[in-house]
Write a protein that holds these residues in place. Structure first.
Motif, short mmCIF file in Angstrom:
data_model
loop_
_atom_site.label_atom_id
_atom_site.label_comp_id
_atom_site.label_asym_id
_atom_site.label_seq_id
_atom_site.Cartn_x
_atom_site.Cartn_y
_atom_site.Cartn_z
N ARG A 27 0.83 -1.20 0.00
CA ARG A 27 0.00 0.00 0.00
C ARG A 27 0.87 1.26 0.00
O ARG A 27 0.59 2.23 -0.69
CB ARG A 27 -0.91 -0.01 1.22
CG ARG A 27 -1.92 1.13 1.26
CD ARG A 27 -3.06 0.89 0.30
NE ARG A 27 -4.06 1.94 0.37
CZ ARG A 27 -5.14 1.97 -0.40
NH1 ARG A 27 -5.37 0.99 -1.26
NH2 ARG A 27 -6.00 2.95 -0.30
N GLY A 28 1.93 1.22 0.80
CA GLY A 28 2.83 2.37 0.85
C GLY A 28 3.54 2.62 -0.47
O GLY A 28 3.80 3.77 -0.85
N ASP A 29 3.89 1.54 -1.17
CA ASP A 29 4.53 1.69 -2.48
C ASP A 29 3.57 2.27 -3.51
O ASP A 29 3.94 3.14 -4.31
CB ASP A 29 5.02 0.32 -2.98
CG ASP A 29 6.46 0.04 -2.54
OD1 ASP A 29 7.03 0.91 -1.88
OD2 ASP A 29 6.98 -1.04 -2.85
N ARG A 30 2.35 1.78 -3.52
CA ARG A 30 1.39 2.21 -4.53
C ARG A 30 0.81 3.59 -4.24
O ARG A 30 0.42 4.31 -5.15
CB ARG A 30 0.26 1.19 -4.63
CG ARG A 30 0.73 -0.16 -5.17
CD ARG A 30 -0.39 -1.19 -5.14
NE ARG A 30 0.04 -2.46 -5.72
CZ ARG A 30 -0.71 -3.56 -5.77
NH1 ARG A 30 -1.93 -3.53 -5.25
NH2 ARG A 30 -0.25 -4.66 -6.32
N HIS A 31 0.73 3.95 -2.97
CA HIS A 31 0.17 5.24 -2.57
C HIS A 31 1.12 5.90 -1.56
O HIS A 31 0.84 5.91 -0.35
CB HIS A 31 -1.22 5.05 -1.97
CG HIS A 31 -2.18 4.30 -2.85
ND1 HIS A 31 -2.84 4.91 -3.90
CD2 HIS A 31 -2.56 3.00 -2.85
CE1 HIS A 31 -3.61 4.02 -4.50
NE2 HIS A 31 -3.46 2.85 -3.90
N PRO A 32 2.25 6.44 -2.02
CA PRO A 32 3.24 7.02 -1.10
C PRO A 32 2.66 8.09 -0.18
O PRO A 32 3.14 8.27 0.95
CB PRO A 32 4.29 7.61 -2.05
CG PRO A 32 4.14 6.83 -3.31
CD PRO A 32 2.67 6.52 -3.42
#
Length: 469
Positions: free
Chosen positions: A308-313
């Motif tokens: 999730r952090g990678d896709r939505h920084p």
């Protein structure tokens, strides 16, 4: 790994997948062994007390002295890594900590226990920042969160695997004249040495040395990473860089948050088997099984947070705050309930504090100058790891005084709640300016190895220090 985006050369995605399979999986295995070797004393606490009279306070002190050695040698180890190269240094760290871990079979009392635990910390110092720096030097930004998350999963498998194998290893009591606790240290340390040797043949210090990548993959990956790095090439001494970092309130904030996280991790790591025994469980195999439960339950959520952090920084701060709130609620309720319900909330707390790292380190890198990032990581990691000294030793003192760890867990819950509130300030820290892609010209290929981390005068660390807006 993800497929290439519209503005990314396809070779970057294929190279990243190869790096993931060859290097990140190796790092996850190393991380698993790293956590096993530093925390396996939790399963021999009763043996150490029975054989050598090492009580709860002495055990907590010995557990914590690991982090003193780690703290003192973390930044020097990181500086040496820049001189000899990541390949040699990471494998050296792995082999030497395995040797010291195996040497714990020679513990004969409090003094030898303290000395070997301190030396284990010295041997392991530099591993975490070296791996994080390696990942940031070999993978574009959008691949780093998942890579860090996969690497962090190694720690969860470590706690799970270490818990599950502890019972069978302790049952080897008397085999070839060694006690079960000695077999635990000897076998787990020896496996680490072997993995370190294998790692020497799998790792390369620079992308240009990776013959297992095609020439196009090496070129495009180097260009992509160079385009994401700032073009600051000014140099300063290690002391000057550290001084600038220590003046930064941003570094202080991240240091405090990670200090609280480390307190949670290592109080759970070193004392969870004791908490399980306090419930009334006496079988070594069942203690190991129940001690593995929190770590196993955390793995799916860890993958969710990292992806999730990678896709939505832009959601990374929210994810970090949510994780720490879970950790605070779980720890506070566990301290007030105890027994089997308390174990359930320890699982909740673990879901929180073990899922911070995949978003914490990218958030830090987004807010620090690239040329000081590795030193910042080493500094934060070394100081924060002192939480691994404070919490286990504090738990030991409380148990010796009260016969229970409940008050210690209550205090830990308050600390992590304060850290959760502190994450709200991270939202107010400005991102560092993006690098100019035009800087990744023909000379950029020579910048894929970012150079000495002590070099740099990060503008965000100059006086006046950055303010939390």
């Amino acid at each position: 790994m993800s497929t290439a985006t519209a503005d990314e050369h396809p070779a970057v995605a294929t190279a990243s997948r190869k790096i993931y399979r060859r290097i990140i999986v190796l790092f996850a295995l190393m991380m698993m062994l790293n956590q096993i070797d530093r925390s396996n004393i939790g399963f021999v606490q009763e043996d150490l007390e029975a054989h050598f009279g090492i009580g709860a306070a002495a055990y907590g002190l010995g557990a914590g002295l690991f982090f003193v050695g780690y703290f003192l040698f973390e930044v020097p180890s990181n500086a040496l890594m820049q001189r000899v190269g990541a390949k040699i240094w990471i494998t050296r760290i792995c082999i030497t900590w395995g040797a010291v871990s195996a040497s714990l079979i020679f513990v004969r009392g409090e003094t030898s226990f303290y000395v070997l635990r301190f030396l284990l910390g010295v041997a392991e110092a530099g591993f975490v920042p070296a791996v994080l720096f390696y990942i940031s030097s070999w993978l574009p930004n959008r691949y780093q969160g998942r890579a860090t998350g996969t690497w962090a999963v190694g720690a969860l498998f470590a706690y799970s695997a270490g818990s599950l194998v502890s019972g069978p290893l302790l049952s080897l009591h008397g085999f070839l004249g060694l006690d079960g606790w000695q077999w635990l240290f000897l076998l787990e340390g020896s496996i680490t040495i072997l993995v370190g040797i294998v790692g020497y043949f799998l790792l390369d210090s620079k992308i240009s040395d990776a013959k297992w990548l095609t020439e196009e993959e090496r070129t495009q990956l180097s260009l992509q990473i160079a385009s994401e790095r700032a073009s600051d090439t000014e140099h300063a001494s290690t002391t000057a860089t550290i001084t600038k970092l220590l003046r930064s309130p941003v570094i202080h904030l991240f240091m405090w948050i990670y200090f609280a996280v480390q307190m949670c991790i290592y109080s759970t790591t070193f004392w969870l088997p004791s908490v399980v025994r306090d419930i009334g469980v006496s079988s070594d195999n069942l203690v190991g099984l129940l001690s593995a439960l929190p770590w196993l339950c955390t793995i799916p959520y860890l993958y969710f947070v990292s992806r999730r952090g990678d896709r939505h920084p832009q959601q990374r701060t929210t994810l970090m705050t949510t994780s720490l709130v879970l950790a605070a609620i779980g720890t506070l309720v566990a301290s007030l309930t105890g027994s089997w319900l308390g174990l359930v909330f320890i699982v909740v707390a673990t879901l929180g504090f073990k899922t911070v790292a995949p978003v914490f380190w990218p958030l830090l890198r987004e807010r620090t100058d690239p040329v000081t990032a590795a030193t910042a990581i080493a500094l934060i990691n070394s100081v924060a790891n002192l939480g691994g000294f404070v919490a286990p030793y504090g738990f030991g003192l409380v148990e010796d005084s009260t016969g229970s760890t409940e008050l210690a867990m209550l205090g830990l819950g308050v600390v992590i709640a304060i850290a959760a509130a502190a994450t709200l300030l991270v939202r107010r820290i400005p991102l560092r300016p993006a690098a100019d892609p035009s800087a990744a010209g023909p000379g950029a290929l020579g910048q894929t190895d970012p150079g000495p981390v002590q070099a740099g005068t990060g503008a965000d660390l100059e006086e006046p220090a950055p303010k939390l807006r």
